[in-house]
Design a protein around this motif. Structure first.
Motif, mmCIF file in Angstrom:
data_model
loop_
_atom_site.group_PDB
_atom_site.id
_atom_site.type_symbol
_atom_site.label_atom_id
_atom_site.label_comp_id
_atom_site.label_asym_id
_atom_site.label_seq_id
_atom_site.Cartn_x
_atom_site.Cartn_y
_atom_site.Cartn_z
ATOM 1 N N ASP A 1 0.761 -1.118 0.087
ATOM 2 C CA ASP A 1 0.030 0.000 0.157
ATOM 3 C C ASP A 1 0.987 1.199 -0.021
ATOM 4 O OD1 ASP A 1 -2.430 -1.479 0.055
ATOM 5 O OD2 ASP A 1 -2.448 -1.293 2.224
ATOM 6 N N LEU A 2 0.499 2.295 -0.782
ATOM 7 C CA LEU A 2 1.282 3.402 -0.638
ATOM 8 C C LEU A 2 0.859 4.441 0.548
ATOM 9 C CD1 LEU A 2 0.831 4.697 -4.231
ATOM 10 C CD2 LEU A 2 2.848 3.514 -3.369
ATOM 11 N N LEU A 3 1.963 4.930 1.212
ATOM 12 C CA LEU A 3 1.744 5.613 2.440
ATOM 13 C C LEU A 3 2.158 6.912 2.238
ATOM 14 C CD1 LEU A 3 1.365 5.209 5.664
ATOM 15 C CD2 LEU A 3 3.900 4.991 5.855
ATOM 16 N N LEU A 4 1.432 7.825 2.787
ATOM 17 C CA LEU A 4 1.667 9.346 2.619
ATOM 18 C C LEU A 4 2.792 9.661 3.618
ATOM 19 C CD1 LEU A 4 1.186 12.259 1.754
ATOM 20 C CD2 LEU A 4 -0.350 12.559 3.447
ATOM 21 N N ALA A 5 4.086 9.832 3.166
ATOM 22 C CA ALA A 5 5.268 9.961 3.654
ATOM 23 C C ALA A 5 5.753 11.329 4.150
ATOM 24 C CB ALA A 5 6.427 9.332 3.071
ATOM 25 N N ALA A 6 5.514 12.197 3.079
ATOM 26 C CA ALA A 6 6.130 13.372 3.027
ATOM 27 C C ALA A 6 5.188 14.701 2.080
ATOM 28 C CB ALA A 6 7.542 13.622 2.362
ATOM 29 N N PHE A 7 5.511 15.737 2.304
ATOM 30 C CA PHE A 7 5.085 17.002 1.210
ATOM 31 C C PHE A 7 6.182 17.549 0.656
ATOM 32 C CE2 PHE A 7 1.414 16.525 4.456
ATOM 33 C CZ PHE A 7 0.476 16.318 3.417
ATOM 34 N N GLU A 8 5.892 18.094 -0.437
ATOM 35 C CA GLU A 8 7.013 19.269 -1.005
ATOM 36 C C GLU A 8 6.253 20.565 -1.066
ATOM 37 O OE1 GLU A 8 10.073 20.629 -4.698
ATOM 38 O OE2 GLU A 8 8.674 18.827 -4.681
ATOM 39 N N GLY A 9 6.805 21.481 -0.518
ATOM 40 C CA GLY A 9 6.231 22.851 -0.402
ATOM 41 C C GLY A 9 6.565 23.469 -1.587
ATOM 42 N N LEU A 10 5.641 24.250 -2.261
ATOM 43 C CA LEU A 10 5.784 25.019 -3.536
ATOM 44 C C LEU A 10 4.784 26.291 -3.565
ATOM 45 C CD1 LEU A 10 4.700 21.917 -5.911
ATOM 46 C CD2 LEU A 10 6.959 22.399 -5.251
ATOM 47 N N VAL A 11 5.351 27.106 -4.087
ATOM 48 C CA VAL A 11 4.813 28.694 -4.028
ATOM 49 C C VAL A 11 3.749 28.608 -5.242
ATOM 50 C CG1 VAL A 11 6.588 29.525 -5.621
ATOM 51 C CG2 VAL A 11 5.239 31.018 -3.806
ATOM 52 N N ARG A 12 2.701 29.287 -4.715
ATOM 53 C CA ARG A 12 1.723 29.768 -5.879
ATOM 54 C C ARG A 12 1.389 31.337 -5.557
ATOM 55 N NH1 ARG A 12 3.020 25.880 -7.607
ATOM 56 N NH2 ARG A 12 1.868 23.882 -8.166
ATOM 57 N N ALA A 13 1.803 31.895 -6.552
ATOM 58 C CA ALA A 13 1.884 33.717 -6.520
ATOM 59 C C ALA A 13 0.543 34.105 -7.234
ATOM 60 C CB ALA A 13 3.111 33.940 -7.150
ATOM 61 N N ARG A 14 0.144 35.295 -6.533
ATOM 62 C CA ARG A 14 -1.249 36.056 -7.287
ATOM 63 C C ARG A 14 -0.739 37.468 -7.330
ATOM 64 N NH1 ARG A 14 -5.252 32.706 -8.388
ATOM 65 N NH2 ARG A 14 -6.493 34.683 -9.113
ATOM 66 N N ARG A 15 -1.183 38.016 -8.391
ATOM 67 C CA ARG A 15 -0.975 39.442 -8.547
ATOM 68 C C ARG A 15 -2.229 40.122 -8.965
ATOM 69 N NH1 ARG A 15 3.944 42.814 -11.280
ATOM 70 N NH2 ARG A 15 3.256 44.843 -10.471
ATOM 71 N N GLY A 16 -2.919 40.525 -7.743
ATOM 72 C CA GLY A 16 -4.446 40.930 -7.888
ATOM 73 C C GLY A 16 -5.182 39.677 -8.286
ATOM 74 N N ASN A 17 -5.997 39.517 -9.163
ATOM 75 C CA ASN A 17 -6.904 38.256 -9.746
ATOM 76 C C ASN A 17 -5.994 37.338 -10.593
ATOM 77 O OD1 ASN A 17 -8.952 39.318 -8.175
ATOM 78 N ND2 ASN A 17 -9.732 40.418 -9.988
ATOM 79 N N ASP A 18 -4.853 37.760 -10.706
ATOM 80 C CA ASP A 18 -4.049 37.032 -11.699
ATOM 81 C C ASP A 18 -3.073 35.694 -10.998
ATOM 82 O OD1 ASP A 18 -5.543 38.115 -13.839
ATOM 83 O OD2 ASP A 18 -4.025 40.015 -13.984
ATOM 84 N N ALA A 19 -3.131 34.571 -11.501
ATOM 85 C CA ALA A 19 -2.009 33.909 -10.810
ATOM 86 C C ALA A 19 -0.840 33.819 -11.911
ATOM 87 C CB ALA A 19 -2.819 32.267 -11.110
#
Length: 298
Positions: free
Chosen positions: A42-60
């Motif tokens: 079975d696959l086991l949740l072992a970790a996360f990778e932190g990623l940035v999501r940027a917005r400028r006003g209403n725009d990704a």
């Protein structure tokens, strides 16, 4: 940048999550799961990778578009700010065993004093998040003309406090084995396109399997990322790869994410619709190209 000024750039929203600001940009955390396997396959949740999501006003704004718009003089501040942001948002999930991979870009903290201050900031963010140092993995990316002495000092400083390190994009350069020997990481992320080359035939696959086994014998866990097809997961299982990441397993989600509902602790197992861990390998002797490892922009 002092720790006080760093935290002043953060804002806590009504749902509890943190966002950060840089100029006209609002910065959010996206987390992508990294999976291991248990004894039952079975696959086991072992970790996360932190990623940035940027917005400028209403725009990704994609990361590839955001970072070039940051003044080079501000990059160390933004780099530090994002690590803090990702650590705080991951802490809100209250996962007891899951690790968080955060990027560290060599060349931004050149002096021993600057490196020491950055390690202190990581430690402060970890305490504020209610996480343990061993849950944080600093992923050291490759840069041209990098100062290995300074990077080694950074890795050693982290290790002294109980944090973990990972070498990113292993296999892309001839000097990667030297970097691993010097930095002594606990994790190694294989470079996706390089892995693809080794999947072209049975000889390359066999060599890749030996590399995975040798890293494991040294106490270093390899990570294969960019998985986009179930057949690629099967290949990883046949190779004995301990940690896997990719869109076929789980896509990144902006914090607060749904991952606690999808993979709740302590019942954090998931069995995707894939072949058993010991499924037979596809034939490499027919001239047919093996399933490739995809790579999408983070």
């Amino acid at each position: 940048m002092t720790s006080t000024s760093l935290f002043s750039r953060l804002q806590r929203l009504e749902d509890g999550t943190y966002v950060a600001t840089h100029g006209a940009f609002v910065l959010q955390t996206a987390l992508q799961p990294i999976f291991g396997e248990d004894a039952n396959g079975d696959l086991l949740l072992a970790a996360f990778e932190g990623l940035v999501r940027a917005r400028r006003g209403n725009d990704a704004v994609a990361p590839s578009q955001f970072f070039p718009q940051v003044d080079p003089a501000d990059l160390p501040e933004v780099d530090s700010l994002l690590r803090t942001l990702h650590i705080l948002n991951t802490g809100l999930l209250n996962r007891r065993s899951v690790k968080l991979f955060v990027n560290f870009h060599p060349g931004m903290f050149l002096t021993l004093q600057a490196i020491r201050h950055e390690v202190d900031r990581i430690a402060l963010a970890t305490r504020e998040a209610g996480m343990k140092p061993e849950q944080i993995v600093c992923e050291i990316t490759r840069k041209k003309n990098e100062d290995l002495k300074a990077i080694t000092h950074f890795a050693n400083s982290l290790r002294e406090l109980g944090f973990k390190t990972a070498v990113d994009e292993y296999g892309a350069q001839d000097s990667d084995a030297e970097r691993v020997a010097i930095l002594k990481p606990e994790f190694v992320k294989f470079e996706t396109s390089w892995v693809l080359e080794f999947m072209q035939d049975s000889t390359g696959f066999a060599l890749l399997k030996v590399m995975v086994e040798q890293f494991m014998e040294r106490g270093i866990q390899p990570i294969f990322e960019g998985l986009e097809e179930l057949s690629q997961v099967e290949l990883c299982q046949e190779l004995g790869v301990p940690l896997m990441q990719g869109y076929v397993l789980a896509r990144p989600e902006i914090a607060p994410t749904s991952f606690n509902r999808t993979y709740p602790e302590p019942f954090e197992h998931v069995r995707p619709q894939i072949a058993p861990a010991r499924a037979s390998m596809p034939s490499f002797g027919t001239g047919r190209r093996a399933s490739s490892f995809g790579k999408r922009g983070a």
